[in-house]
Design a protein around this motif. Structure first.
Motif, PDB file in Angstrom:
ATOM      1  N   UNK A 170      18.139   3.130 -21.024  1.00 49.22           N
ATOM      2  CA  UNK A 170      18.284   4.532 -21.444  1.00 49.22           C
ATOM      3  C   UNK A 170      19.238   5.331 -20.568  1.00 49.22           C
ATOM      4  N   UNK A 171      19.793   6.372 -21.143  1.00 58.00           N
ATOM      5  CA  UNK A 171      20.548   7.371 -20.390  1.00 58.00           C
ATOM      6  C   UNK A 171      20.393   8.704 -21.113  1.00 58.00           C
ATOM      7  N   UNK A 172      20.689   9.787 -20.425  1.00 55.35           N
ATOM      8  CA  UNK A 172      20.480  11.112 -21.013  1.00 55.35           C
ATOM      9  C   UNK A 172      21.443  12.113 -20.397  1.00 55.35           C
ATOM     10  N   UNK A 173      21.788  13.134 -21.193  1.00 52.95           N
ATOM     11  CA  UNK A 173      22.505  14.294 -20.682  1.00 52.95           C
ATOM     12  C   UNK A 173      21.510  15.390 -20.341  1.00 52.95           C
ATOM     13  N   UNK A 198      29.789  15.191 -20.736  1.00 51.72           N
ATOM     14  CA  UNK A 198      28.610  15.050 -21.597  1.00 51.72           C
ATOM     15  C   UNK A 198      28.691  13.797 -22.440  1.00 51.72           C
ATOM     16  N   UNK A 199      28.682  12.646 -21.780  1.00 52.75           N
ATOM     17  CA  UNK A 199      28.651  11.372 -22.490  1.00 52.75           C
ATOM     18  C   UNK A 199      27.537  10.530 -21.898  1.00 52.75           C
ATOM     19  N   UNK A 200      26.843   9.805 -22.765  1.00 53.20           N
ATOM     20  CA  UNK A 200      25.796   8.920 -22.288  1.00 53.20           C
ATOM     21  C   UNK A 200      25.965   7.569 -22.935  1.00 53.20           C
ATOM     22  N   UNK A 201      25.223   6.621 -22.440  1.00 55.61           N
ATOM     23  CA  UNK A 201      25.266   5.290 -23.016  1.00 55.61           C
ATOM     24  C   UNK A 201      26.390   4.477 -22.413  1.00 55.61           C
ATOM     25  N   UNK A 202      26.571   3.264 -22.906  1.00 58.67           N
ATOM     26  CA  UNK A 202      27.586   2.376 -22.363  1.00 58.67           C
ATOM     27  C   UNK A 202      28.977   2.875 -22.735  1.00 58.67           C
TER      28      UNK A 202
END
Length: 428
Positions: free
Chosen positions: A275-278, A371-375
């Motif tokens: 997981x990742x988040x802004x 503001x970017x998340x994920x791979x």
């Protein structure tokens, strides 16, 4: 015999004298008050329910300015019983309450131990007495009135919090007669009190901090609804908590979601979910801070509870002032086989709220991260999957098959099946 009588008389006099001294101190004063509350169960637990609870507030009858007194809140009658779904294990229930301090004293946070007997299905809830310390800094009569409270129940598969708040007026539980003393002036203050924040899963509020020598700033859970498109039908609803630890002029952030709120419809390998988040900044600062967590270290069995790992990142303030931090877009990278291209599942925060407020000082080069998340590589949209990028030579064919299998799982049945917490809420 006369000597014996004299000794006995002396002992009696000493006991009476000691008793007189003890009686000279202000005894504790306790009063019960009954009131109706509206309780909101954990995310996915259904509609709020109402019930009547009785609280007993205990505090000294009198004290002086400058004293720090003990205050307790005992739940004489809970607002609800345990559900008919499962027994609650021993030492798994921890209550937290907020007592309104009269005379402009704000709120006093009181916390109970995680200590309770086993609670069978349909049996009345049992909670420990909540306790706190109140610093008295103003003379006069200080009333103590019970207010909102939270009950956290921990199972082997996660912790779930029910939030309750009064629906009408509440009578004072105790009154302290505070006489003038040598203490400094000002308002009565309660240790550990919070500002902002709301009960019942509202999407506003949050805890605040950042001044003085404080280094740890725990956030307040806020209910967030994530829209993940067709990949996860119905989206994700979970409490999210943002906490911070001061590190020089910056803050190390930790973001937690609910534990065990999801169930896997099939066995997932280790490293399948990352997981990742802004984290959205508001108030004095703007932008976002990216936080990310590690993939699951262990395989997840079929139908087992699924928990996203804690996500961490660093916030370096770009502006001075009060800055709010709110959960924003969540991204889950799904890898169904070692070496396969991750499937990037973006989940937009359809509703959110402030979890934490910091009093910041601008740092050189500080501001929110992009503001970017994920791979950053191998991401796909929800329809095409970009399968051609995997190639067809050597292990490429195996990777493509794994990715296709993963896509079928995601689009056909979705990765997650959400636990029906509706029946976990208390009975009326």
């Amino acid at each position: 015999m006369k000597t014996q009588r004299r000794v006995s008389a002396a002992v009696v006099a000493l006991l009476l004298g000691g008793s007189g001294i003890a009686m000279g101190a202000a005894p504790a004063r306790a009063a019960e008050t009954a009131f109706t509350v509206k309780c909101v169960p954990p995310a996915g637990g259904g509609s709020p329910v109402e019930g009547e609870t009785t609280a007993k507030i205990e505090a000294p009858a009198s004290a002086k300015v400058g004293d720090e007194v003990d205050v307790s809140w005992e739940t004489v009658k809970p607002a609800s019983n345990n559900t008919d779904l499962m027994d609650i294990p021993q030492d798994s229930v921890q209550p937290t309450g907020w007592i309104t301090v009269g005379g402009g004293g704000g709120e006093l946070k009181v916390v109970g131990e995680k200590k309770n007997p086993p609670i069978p299905k349909k049996a009345p809830m049992r909670m420990s007495t909540m306790k706190g310390k109140l610093k008295l800094t103003k003379a006069g009569k200080i009333t103590l009135t019970p207010g909102k409270y939270e009950v956290a129940v921990t199972f082997s598969f996660g912790t779930f919090v029910t939030k309750c708040a009064p629906t009408g007026s509440v009578g004072a539980g105790a009154t302290i007669d505070v006489s003038a003393g040598s203490g400094s002036g000002g308002s009565t203050s309660g240790g550990g009190s919070t500002s902002g924040g709301s009960t019942g899963g509202s999407t506003s509020g949050g805890t605040s901090g950042g001044g003085g020598g404080q280094t740890d700033f725990p956030g307040k859970p806020v209910e967030v609804s994530f829209d993940c498109g067709p990949v996860v039908p119905g989206g994700i609803k979970t409490p999210v908590t943002i906490s911070a630890k001061k590190n020089g002029g910056a803050y190390d952030l930790t973001v937690k979601t609910a534990k065990g709120a999801m169930a896997s419809p099939m066995a997932l390998p280790a490293g399948a979910l990352k997981p990742s988040m802004n984290v959205k900044l508001g108030g004095a600062d703007s932008g976002t801070v990216k936080v990310a967590g590690p993939a699951n270290a262990e395989p997840i069995p079929d139908k087992a509870p699924v928990s996203l790992s804690d996500m961490t990142g660093t916030y370096k303030p770009g502006k001075s002032g009060k800055v709010t931090l709110s959960p924003d877009q969540l991204t889950i990278d799904v890898t169904m086989a070692p070496g396969a291209t991750p499937i990037n599942v973006p989940c937009k925060a359809a509703s959110s709220g402030v979890s934490l407020e910091l009093d910041t000082t601008a740092q050189p080069g500080g501001s929110g991260s992009p503001s970017t998340t994920g791979s950053t590589t191998g991401s796909t949209d929800n329809t095409t999957g970009n399968l051609a990028e995997t190639g067809a030579r050597d292990a490429g064919g195996i990777r493509a098959l794994a990715l296709i299998a993963g896509t079928v799982v995601l689009l056909g049945a979705a990765v997650f099946t959400f636990t029906p917490w509706r029946r976990l809420r208390g009975t009326r």
